[in-house]
Motif scaffolding. Structure first.
Motif, PDB file in Angstrom:
ATOM      1  N   ALA A 178       0.835  -1.206   0.000  1.00 25.15           N
ATOM      2  CA  ALA A 178       0.000   0.000   0.000  1.00 25.15           C
ATOM      3  C   ALA A 178       0.870   1.257   0.000  1.00 25.15           C
ATOM      4  CB  ALA A 178      -0.935  -0.015   1.207  1.00 25.15           C
ATOM      5  N   GLN A 179       1.984   1.225   0.737  1.00 23.11           N
ATOM      6  CA  GLN A 179       2.887   2.383   0.746  1.00 23.11           C
ATOM      7  C   GLN A 179       3.475   2.630  -0.643  1.00 23.11           C
ATOM      8  OE1 GLN A 179       5.817   1.467   3.718  1.00 23.11           O
ATOM      9  NE2 GLN A 179       4.384   1.660   5.438  1.00 23.11           N
ATOM     10  N   LEU A 180       3.827   1.558  -1.331  1.00 19.39           N
ATOM     11  CA  LEU A 180       4.385   1.707  -2.678  1.00 19.39           C
ATOM     12  C   LEU A 180       3.329   2.167  -3.669  1.00 19.39           C
ATOM     13  CD1 LEU A 180       6.727  -1.391  -2.639  1.00 19.39           C
ATOM     14  CD2 LEU A 180       7.451   0.975  -3.013  1.00 19.39           C
ATOM     15  N   ILE A 181       2.095   1.701  -3.510  1.00 17.47           N
ATOM     16  CA  ILE A 181       1.010   2.166  -4.378  1.00 17.47           C
ATOM     17  C   ILE A 181       0.804   3.672  -4.183  1.00 17.47           C
ATOM     18  CG2 ILE A 181      -1.484   2.029  -4.809  1.00 17.47           C
ATOM     19  CD1 ILE A 181      -1.292  -0.967  -4.132  1.00 17.47           C
ATOM     20  N   ALA A 182       0.912   4.136  -2.931  1.00 17.58           N
ATOM     21  CA  ALA A 182       0.757   5.569  -2.658  1.00 17.58           C
ATOM     22  C   ALA A 182       1.820   6.383  -3.381  1.00 17.58           C
ATOM     23  CB  ALA A 182       0.809   5.818  -1.156  1.00 17.58           C
ATOM     24  N   ARG A 183       3.016   5.821  -3.524  1.00 18.23           N
ATOM     25  CA  ARG A 183       4.105   6.540  -4.196  1.00 18.23           C
ATOM     26  C   ARG A 183       4.085   6.365  -5.711  1.00 18.23           C
ATOM     27  NH1 ARG A 183       7.864   4.288  -0.323  1.00 18.23           N
ATOM     28  NH2 ARG A 183       9.114   3.441  -2.030  1.00 18.23           N
ATOM     29  N   LEU A 184       3.768   5.147  -6.159  1.00 21.57           N
ATOM     30  CA  LEU A 184       3.887   4.818  -7.590  1.00 21.57           C
ATOM     31  C   LEU A 184       2.568   4.869  -8.347  1.00 21.57           C
ATOM     32  CD1 LEU A 184       6.276   1.742  -7.208  1.00 21.57           C
ATOM     33  CD2 LEU A 184       6.912   4.070  -7.869  1.00 21.57           C
ATOM     34  N   GLY A 185       1.449   4.940  -7.617  1.00 23.03           N
ATOM     35  CA  GLY A 185       0.146   4.929  -8.276  1.00 23.03           C
ATOM     36  C   GLY A 185      -0.373   3.516  -8.453  1.00 23.03           C
ATOM     37  N   HIS A 186      -1.565   3.419  -9.052  1.00 24.82           N
ATOM     38  CA  HIS A 186      -2.210   2.112  -9.213  1.00 24.82           C
ATOM     39  C   HIS A 186      -2.323   1.710 -10.686  1.00 24.82           C
ATOM     40  CE1 HIS A 186      -5.753   4.670  -9.851  1.00 24.82           C
ATOM     41  NE2 HIS A 186      -5.488   5.221  -8.689  1.00 24.82           N
ATOM     42  N   GLU A 187      -1.335   2.126 -11.458  1.00 28.98           N
ATOM     43  CA  GLU A 187      -1.302   1.745 -12.872  1.00 28.98           C
ATOM     44  C   GLU A 187      -0.898   0.279 -13.005  1.00 28.98           C
ATOM     45  OE1 GLU A 187       1.057   2.954 -17.023  1.00 28.98           O
ATOM     46  OE2 GLU A 187       1.445   4.039 -15.146  1.00 28.98           O
ATOM     47  N   THR A 188      -1.517  -0.402 -13.956  1.00 30.14           N
ATOM     48  CA  THR A 188      -1.171  -1.803 -14.195  1.00 30.14           C
ATOM     49  C   THR A 188      -0.186  -1.924 -15.352  1.00 30.14           C
ATOM     50  OG1 THR A 188      -3.086  -2.102 -15.667  1.00 30.14           O
ATOM     51  CG2 THR A 188      -3.400  -2.613 -13.340  1.00 30.14           C
ATOM     52  N   VAL A 189       0.482  -3.054 -15.419  1.00 23.07           N
ATOM     53  CA  VAL A 189       1.493  -3.308 -16.447  1.00 23.07           C
ATOM     54  C   VAL A 189       0.798  -3.860 -17.692  1.00 23.07           C
ATOM     55  CG1 VAL A 189       3.632  -4.491 -17.019  1.00 23.07           C
ATOM     56  CG2 VAL A 189       3.154  -3.862 -14.633  1.00 23.07           C
ATOM     57  N   GLY A 190       0.854  -3.094 -18.773  1.00 23.46           N
ATOM     58  CA  GLY A 190       0.217  -3.534 -20.014  1.00 23.46           C
ATOM     59  C   GLY A 190      -1.259  -3.810 -19.811  1.00 23.46           C
ATOM     60  N   SER A 191      -1.722  -4.914 -20.366  1.00 21.53           N
ATOM     61  CA  SER A 191      -3.139  -5.284 -20.263  1.00 21.53           C
ATOM     62  C   SER A 191      -3.406  -6.210 -19.084  1.00 21.53           C
ATOM     63  CB  SER A 191      -3.578  -5.978 -21.556  1.00 21.53           C
ATOM     64  OG  SER A 191      -2.806  -7.147 -21.778  1.00 21.53           O
ATOM     65  N   THR A 192      -2.396  -6.430 -18.228  1.00 21.74           N
ATOM     66  CA  THR A 192      -2.547  -7.366 -17.111  1.00 21.74           C
ATOM     67  C   THR A 192      -3.176  -6.678 -15.904  1.00 21.74           C
ATOM     68  OG1 THR A 192      -0.430  -6.970 -15.997  1.00 21.74           O
ATOM     69  CG2 THR A 192      -0.418  -8.447 -17.914  1.00 21.74           C
ATOM     70  N   ASP A 193      -3.489  -7.462 -14.886  1.00 22.59           N
ATOM     71  CA  ASP A 193      -3.996  -6.916 -13.623  1.00 22.59           C
ATOM     72  C   ASP A 193      -2.870  -6.592 -12.650  1.00 22.59           C
ATOM     73  OD1 ASP A 193      -6.665  -7.163 -14.414  1.00 22.59           O
ATOM     74  OD2 ASP A 193      -6.783  -9.236 -13.704  1.00 22.59           O
ATOM     75  N   THR A 194      -1.623  -6.842 -13.024  1.00 21.14           N
ATOM     76  CA  THR A 194      -0.474  -6.639 -12.137  1.00 21.14           C
ATOM     77  C   THR A 194      -0.116  -5.165 -12.046  1.00 21.14           C
ATOM     78  OG1 THR A 194       0.395  -8.821 -12.738  1.00 21.14           O
ATOM     79  CG2 THR A 194       1.922  -7.270 -11.710  1.00 21.14           C
ATOM     80  N   LEU A 195      -0.008  -4.644 -10.826  1.00 27.44           N
ATOM     81  CA  LEU A 195       0.388  -3.256 -10.621  1.00 27.44           C
ATOM     82  C   LEU A 195       1.904  -3.113 -10.711  1.00 27.44           C
ATOM     83  CD1 LEU A 195      -1.778  -2.270  -7.496  1.00 27.44           C
ATOM     84  CD2 LEU A 195      -2.394  -2.097  -9.911  1.00 27.44           C
ATOM     85  N   TRP A 196       2.341  -1.954 -11.191  1.00 27.47           N
ATOM     86  CA  TRP A 196       3.780  -1.668 -11.164  1.00 27.47           C
ATOM     87  C   TRP A 196       4.314  -1.734  -9.736  1.00 27.47           C
ATOM     88  CZ3 TRP A 196       6.922  -1.706 -15.182  1.00 27.47           C
ATOM     89  CH2 TRP A 196       6.390  -1.494 -16.461  1.00 27.47           C
ATOM     90  N   ALA A 197       3.482  -1.359  -8.774  1.00 27.56           N
ATOM     91  CA  ALA A 197       3.901  -1.409  -7.373  1.00 27.56           C
ATOM     92  C   ALA A 197       4.186  -2.836  -6.919  1.00 27.56           C
ATOM     93  CB  ALA A 197       2.831  -0.768  -6.486  1.00 27.56           C
ATOM     94  N   GLU A 198       3.547  -3.826  -7.543  1.00 30.07           N
ATOM     95  CA  GLU A 198       3.831  -5.220  -7.181  1.00 30.07           C
ATOM     96  C   GLU A 198       5.239  -5.626  -7.607  1.00 30.07           C
ATOM     97  OE1 GLU A 198       0.396  -8.171  -7.380  1.00 30.07           O
ATOM     98  OE2 GLU A 198      -0.298  -6.605  -8.754  1.00 30.07           O
ATOM     99  N   LEU A 199       5.688  -5.116  -8.736  1.00 31.51           N
ATOM    100  CA  LEU A 199       7.074  -5.347  -9.127  1.00 31.51           C
ATOM    101  C   LEU A 199       8.033  -4.723  -8.114  1.00 31.51           C
ATOM    102  CD1 LEU A 199       6.892  -4.635 -12.966  1.00 31.51           C
ATOM    103  CD2 LEU A 199       7.553  -6.796 -11.931  1.00 31.51           C
ATOM    104  N   ALA A 200       7.702  -3.520  -7.673  1.00 31.54           N
ATOM    105  CA  ALA A 200       8.571  -2.825  -6.727  1.00 31.54           C
ATOM    106  C   ALA A 200       8.668  -3.565  -5.401  1.00 31.54           C
ATOM    107  CB  ALA A 200       8.064  -1.396  -6.505  1.00 31.54           C
ATOM    108  N   VAL A 201       7.535  -4.028  -4.875  1.00 35.73           N
ATOM    109  CA  VAL A 201       7.567  -4.716  -3.587  1.00 35.73           C
ATOM    110  C   VAL A 201       8.295  -6.052  -3.699  1.00 35.73           C
ATOM    111  CG1 VAL A 201       5.397  -6.056  -3.674  1.00 35.73           C
ATOM    112  CG2 VAL A 201       6.182  -5.116  -1.503  1.00 35.73           C
ATOM    113  N   ALA A 202       8.178  -6.696  -4.859  1.00 34.83           N
ATOM    114  CA  ALA A 202       8.908  -7.947  -5.059  1.00 34.83           C
ATOM    115  C   ALA A 202      10.419  -7.708  -5.027  1.00 34.83           C
ATOM    116  CB  ALA A 202       8.497  -8.588  -6.385  1.00 34.83           C
ATOM    117  N   CYS A 203      10.865  -6.638  -5.691  1.00 37.74           N
ATOM    118  CA  CYS A 203      12.298  -6.331  -5.724  1.00 37.74           C
ATOM    119  C   CYS A 203      12.835  -5.986  -4.330  1.00 37.74           C
ATOM    120  CB  CYS A 203      12.571  -5.170  -6.673  1.00 37.74           C
ATOM    121  SG  CYS A 203      12.256  -5.545  -8.405  1.00 37.74           S
ATOM    122  N   GLU A 204      12.030  -5.286  -3.544  1.00 36.09           N
ATOM    123  CA  GLU A 204      12.500  -4.822  -2.248  1.00 36.09           C
ATOM    124  C   GLU A 204      12.402  -5.883  -1.158  1.00 36.09           C
ATOM    125  OE1 GLU A 204      10.640  -1.168  -1.080  1.00 36.09           O
ATOM    126  OE2 GLU A 204      11.057  -0.164  -2.992  1.00 36.09           O
TER     127      GLU A 204
END
Length: 529
Positions: free
Chosen positions: A434-460
């Motif tokens: 949720a903290q990363l979504i607040a910073r990065l927004g709730h945009e999804t990657v391409g046509s998928t349901d995956t948020l860019w923030a999910e990539l960020a939390v996975a990396c961290e």
């Protein structure tokens, strides 16, 4: 020490492992190992899990994504397996909404075909009785045309609908591991067990190699649980009989628009009368699966063959003739190797082998062989009961939940369905997301349901060691996006490279490694290029 579960934390923890004698070491980071670790950790055992590659790297990220009771096992007389499966399916539906979700399955009936509506209805009545609820209905031809436009109509009598469940198998593993870590377990990937240590005829620890940084460690334990799936025989004594029969199951992933289905379809393939599925998953359509002996090197990712591709495309043509699906429509493929305990001399057809699990024991070591994703919890309980006996400590199954309840958390800009999905996949880590979504927004990657923030939390905070960990298992973007996500690499690099701490040279190495891996193991077989 880093608070996040990532490569930096891993480097700090690895040298400390040898300083402690663990109650339990679990070898294998798939769903079976994760389940064993979770049950041990919540009982207060000091436990460690070691995975030689990545969590869910093998079968547990390449399954058919189904959490099901195994309807066909009733016909084979495997009552206990079906009973345990339907109970665990309901448990997972109740405990992990958003990760394990109900799915309607439809089996069309055709004139002269088997099973007919009455036979299947009878099997489903038993299935429902074991589950404790009725969930099947028959639909006539007119209703079926409305429910399943495009299904083959020649000789159609109607269809029977019942309910099972689907999941993201790799995320299921990550959630179970997260629960174990919350109870104090230590979890590491990229660590290969080279050999078991034995003293006075008893297993007492392992010698391990750090596959990322090099170096050897000796780690001692009270008892060892081996849950390495198709690799389970690798660490057994040399004179132990070989019993595993690795069976490969391959799948196609099509864009959802290319073969749109609102529910799962199950039918018997005309070539061999095996059940085949076509179902919606993550906005795309899955076609699977095959079932044949896997005779290739288990240390290499399994890949679909040209014959399997032809078999699955033929299944599409058989059931949805108007769609005219061809190889060029395929987004990606995946193949998993099932760790099936074979019959004597492998005399049965692959599809007729039992999916029951067995335990192999020697002093200080319990090996789990076989089993199913759906029943990972009762399998784990059985393993731990044997381990507790070797440790001479009491053990009882209190049937506590596998997953902690995810508390309500308002995330502005997300729909209720998006929140449910994220809560299911991330569980205890939802506040950080949720903290990363607040910073990065709730945009999804391409046509998928995956948020860019999910990539960020996975990396961290999700122990990503390589790019394929991120794109094939922490997220499923490598399967869902065209060409493995090639068009998004620039944006992925901008977001992820600094979070992973990789310099430009390392990033280029990872991109080249990922492209080669994807082409070989998730693209089309060479004969179709």
């Amino acid at each position: 020490m880093s608070l996040d579960w990532n490569a930096t934390w891993r480097q700090q923890v690895l040298p400390t492992l040898a300083a402690e004698t663990w109650d339990l070491i679990v070898i294998g980071g798939g769903i079976s190992g994760a389940g064993i670790l979770r049950e041990a950790a919540r009982r207060g055992w000091r436990c460690l899990l070691l995975e030689q590659r990545d969590f869910a790297w093998g079968t547990s990220s390449r399954s058919s994504k189904m959490v099901h009771g195994g309807l066909r096992y009733i016909a084979k007389g495997q009552w206990r397996l079906t009973r345990d499966s339907v109970r665990e399916r309901q448990r997972l539906l109740d405990e992990a909404p958003g990760l394990v979700e109900p799915m309607s399955f439809m089996m069309p009936h055709y004139r002269g075909g088997f099973p007919g509506p009455r036979v299947l209805g009878g099997l489903l009545s038993v299935y429902d009785a074991l589950a404790g609820r009725r969930s099947h209905h028959f639909h006539d031809v007119q209703q079926l045309r409305y429910l399943a436009p495009g299904v083959k109509e020649d000789g159609l009598l109607g269809g029977t609908c019942f309910v099972d469940a689907l999941t993201d198998d790799a995320r299921l593993v990550m959630r179970v591991l997260g629960e174990a870590r919350a109870d104090g377990a230590v979890v590491l990937n990229g660590v290969r067990v080279q050999q078991l240590l034995r003293e006075e005829g008893r297993v007492c620890g392992v010698q391990v190699e750090d596959c990322e940084g090099g170096g050897l460690l000796t780690v001692r334990c009270g008892v060892l649980a081996v849950a390495t799936g198709a690799w389970a025989e690798r660490l057994r004594l040399p004179d132990a009989p070989r019993q595993l029969r690795p069976l490969r199951g391959s799948h196609l992933l099509l864009p959802g628009w290319r073969l749109p289905v609102a529910q799962a379809f199950t039918f018997l393939h005309e070539r061999d009368r095996r059940p085949v599925f076509v179902f919606p998953w993550e906005g795309a359509t899955v076609v699977g699966t095959t079932d044949l002996d896997h005779r290739e090197d288990l240390d290499q990712s399994a890949s679909i063959s040209a014959e399997e591709l032809d078999y699955l495309l033929a299944a599409c043509t058989q059931q949805f003739p108007g769609a005219e699906v061809v190889a060029a429509d395929v987004l990606s493929t995946w193949s998993g190797v099932r760790p099936v305990v074979g019959s004597v001399a492998g005399e049965l057809k692959p599809s007729n082998e039992t999916r029951e699990h067995v335990l192999w024991q020697e002093p200080g070591c319990v090996t789990l062989a076989g089993g199913k994703l759906t029943t990972f919890r009762p399998q784990a309980i059985e393993v731990l009961r044997a381990c507790a006996s070797m440790l001479e400590r009491p053990f009882n199954d209190d049937a506590a939940p596998v997953f902690a309840v995810v508390p309500p958390l308002a995330i502005p800009g997300l729909s209720a369905s998006q929140w449910r999905r994220l809560a299911g996949r991330h569980g205890r880590d939802l506040p950080k997301l949720a903290q990363l979504i607040a910073r990065l927004g709730h945009e999804t990657v391409g046509s998928t349901d995956t948020l860019w923030a999910e990539l960020a939390v996975a990396c961290e905070a999700e122990m990503v060691l390589h790019l394929d960990d991120l794109l094939l298992r922490r997220t499923r973007l490598g399967l869902l996006l065209p060409r493995g996500g090639e068009d998004c690499f620039t944006a992925i690099r901008q977001l992820c490279q600094p979070r992973l701490g990789w310099d430009d040279e390392r990033w280029q190495q990872e991109i080249q490694r990922y492209r080669a891996l994807w082409q070989r193991h998730h693209g089309l077989p060479d004969a179709t290029h």
